[in-house]
Design a protein around this motif. Structure first.
Motif, short mmCIF file in Angstrom:
data_model
loop_
_atom_site.label_atom_id
_atom_site.label_comp_id
_atom_site.label_asym_id
_atom_site.label_seq_id
_atom_site.Cartn_x
_atom_site.Cartn_y
_atom_site.Cartn_z
N UNK A 156 0.72 -1.20 -0.17
CA UNK A 156 0.02 0.09 -0.08
C UNK A 156 0.92 1.19 -0.12
N UNK A 157 1.99 1.12 0.67
CA UNK A 157 2.92 2.23 0.57
C UNK A 157 3.29 2.65 -0.78
N UNK A 158 3.91 1.54 -1.56
CA UNK A 158 4.40 1.88 -2.81
C UNK A 158 3.32 2.64 -3.65
N UNK A 159 2.13 1.98 -3.55
CA UNK A 159 0.85 2.76 -4.44
C UNK A 159 1.08 4.30 -4.04
N UNK A 160 1.03 4.66 -2.63
CA UNK A 160 0.73 6.07 -2.08
C UNK A 160 2.07 6.71 -2.78
N UNK A 161 3.16 5.84 -2.88
CA UNK A 161 4.39 7.09 -2.97
C UNK A 161 4.44 7.19 -4.43
N UNK A 162 3.88 6.23 -5.41
CA UNK A 162 3.77 6.50 -6.87
C UNK A 162 2.88 7.55 -6.90
N UNK A 163 1.68 7.43 -6.34
CA UNK A 163 0.65 8.53 -6.32
C UNK A 163 1.26 9.92 -5.98
N UNK A 164 1.92 10.04 -5.19
CA UNK A 164 2.67 11.38 -4.69
C UNK A 164 3.46 11.91 -5.73
#
Ligand code: ZN
Length: 423
Positions: free
Chosen positions: A234-242
């Motif tokens: 879930x963090x990588x998805x958030x990081x990619x979005x950021x």
């Protein structure tokens, strides 16, 4: 002469209401009341009087030949350990604008306003007094607010003669004014004018804000045993979005156009289970997007949603959006912006136009009357701290430009009266 007197007033107020840590004019408290008492003394000297509205905003009226009214003002309250200019600059410049007209009857009515609790530093609700006047405030939304000492807002208001349930009456009181313009001088509180080496600039409006929390949900898993392609991180998805949102903001920015730059910020990121040996199964992040144009803001948001969906797919997680807060952009009045440009140009030789990132009382007035603001240079872009400053020559330039703006606006409104057109 006039600008020097304004700076002298600012120094006098700072000496009276600051400690070595900075300004202490916290709204509804004793030092703030003292600053208002001090201003009352200045108003008394002019043979005028202060009249509070139902929300505790203080008004001074200088009647003119016409009931059409030009309003000048800002706020006296500060954050704890605040600076000497935030709010105070606009108040003292407005006082000077009134002073300049007390010898004769001005062609239009002039009003000075000292908005109550602009900062929201004690109870967490910014623009309290001006929101009550603009009709944006509901008593329910603030009834339960308390400060850090546990004092209820309703009691702090009562100490100042303000009844919470009647605060919203200030809206009807504002509507009785035949308001044709609201003019506010304020420090920029940011680094733009300094970076351009300009003492003062024209404010085009306040940014609209779209603020959301995004929640990505995948699957927590052991960091040693789970191969990367099999993870639902879930963090990588958030990081990619950021990272994508940063690109979106850059793509929608128009550095060549005044007010064309947009911003976005991911200020909060929380992961679960927050263990060094676990793949994050849940990640929450905030996304704050701002732009001066409503269509641009809407497009930025649509692009961000698309980017988040893509990032969620790439990482085999889900994503949900929750809106925390939004406000539409509040562009200022085109005619007043033009008069403001003239005033700045006459004082400095050219004109710089910029948007306001922070909200101001002026933004609350936008739906009700033509509004414009002028910004003064902020040293190092600092504000809300004792280091807040503007070099005195720049301060005086901005004050002179503001007083020019007031004169131009009075003439314009008076003229519109004669022609029966305009505002
Ligand atoms: Zn302020």
């Amino acid at each position: 002469m006039n600008a020097q007197r304004v700076v002298a007033d600012l120094r006098e107020l700072a000496a009276l209401t600051s400690t070595p840590d900075g300004a202490q004019r916290l709204a509804w408290g004793p030092v703030w009341r003292q600053s208002r008492e001090w201003l009352k003394g200045k108003i008394d000297e002019l043979g005028l009087r202060i009249e509070p509205d139902s929300a505790g905003n203080n008004w001074v009226t200088l009647p003119g030949a016409s009931a059409k009214t030009v309003i000048v003002g800002s706020h006296l309250d500060s954050v704890p350990n605040g600076g000497w200019l935030d709010g105070a600059l606009g108040m003292m410049a407005a006082l000077e604008a009134i002073r300049m007209h007390t010898a004769t009857t001005p062609p239009v009515t002039l009003k000075l306003v000292d908005w109550a609790d602009e900062e929201g530093a004690r109870f967490g609700r910014s623009l309290l007094g001006s929101a009550a006047a603009s009709g944006e405030l509901t008593a329910e939304s603030v009834r339960e607010l308390t400060d850090r000492q546990g004092v209820k807002l309703v009691d702090a208001l009562a100490e100042n003669g303000v009844v919470l349930e009647r605060m919203t009456d200030a809206h009807a009181e504002l509507k009785k004014i035949d308001a044709r313009a609201y003019l506010e001088l304020h420090i920029e509180q940011g680094p733009v004018l300094e970076s351009l080496q300009k003492p003062t600039g024209v404010v085009l409006g306040t940014f609209g804000v779209a603020r959301h929390m995004l929640r990505f949900v995948g699957q927590a898993a052991h960091s040693g045993s789970t191969p990367i392609p099999m993870r639902r991180d879930a963090f990588l998805a958030a990081a990619q979005t950021a990272l994508a949102c940063r690109e979106i903001a850059l793509r929608h920015s128009r550095p060549d156009k005044p007010g064309g730059n947009v911003v976005c910020t991911v200020g909060v990121v929380n992961v679960e289970p927050k263990i060094v040996t676990a793949v994050p199964g849940i990640c929450e992040m905030s996304l704050d997007q701002r732009a001066l144009e409503a269509e641009v803001l809407a497009q930025m948001l649509a692009d961000a949603r698309e980017a988040a969906d893509r990032a969620a797919r790439d990482n085999k997680v889900s994503v949900e959006w929750r809106e925390i807060w939004r406000i539409e952009p509040r562009p200022f009045d085109a005619t007043l912006v033009r008069l403001c440009e003239e005033a700045v140009r006459e004082e400095t030789g050219d004109t710089t136009r910029l948007p306001s990132g922070p909200l101001h009382d002026a933004a609350e007035m936008v739906p009700h009357m033509p509004v414009v603001m002028m910004f003064a240079y902020s040293s190092n872009g600092l504000s809300h701290c004792k280091e807040e400053d503007t070099p005195v020559p720049h301060l005086e330039t901005s004050i002179r430009a503001y007083l020019r703006l007031v004169e131009k606006t009075i003439r314009h409104v008076a003229q519109a009266e004669v022609q029966g057109s305009g505002f």
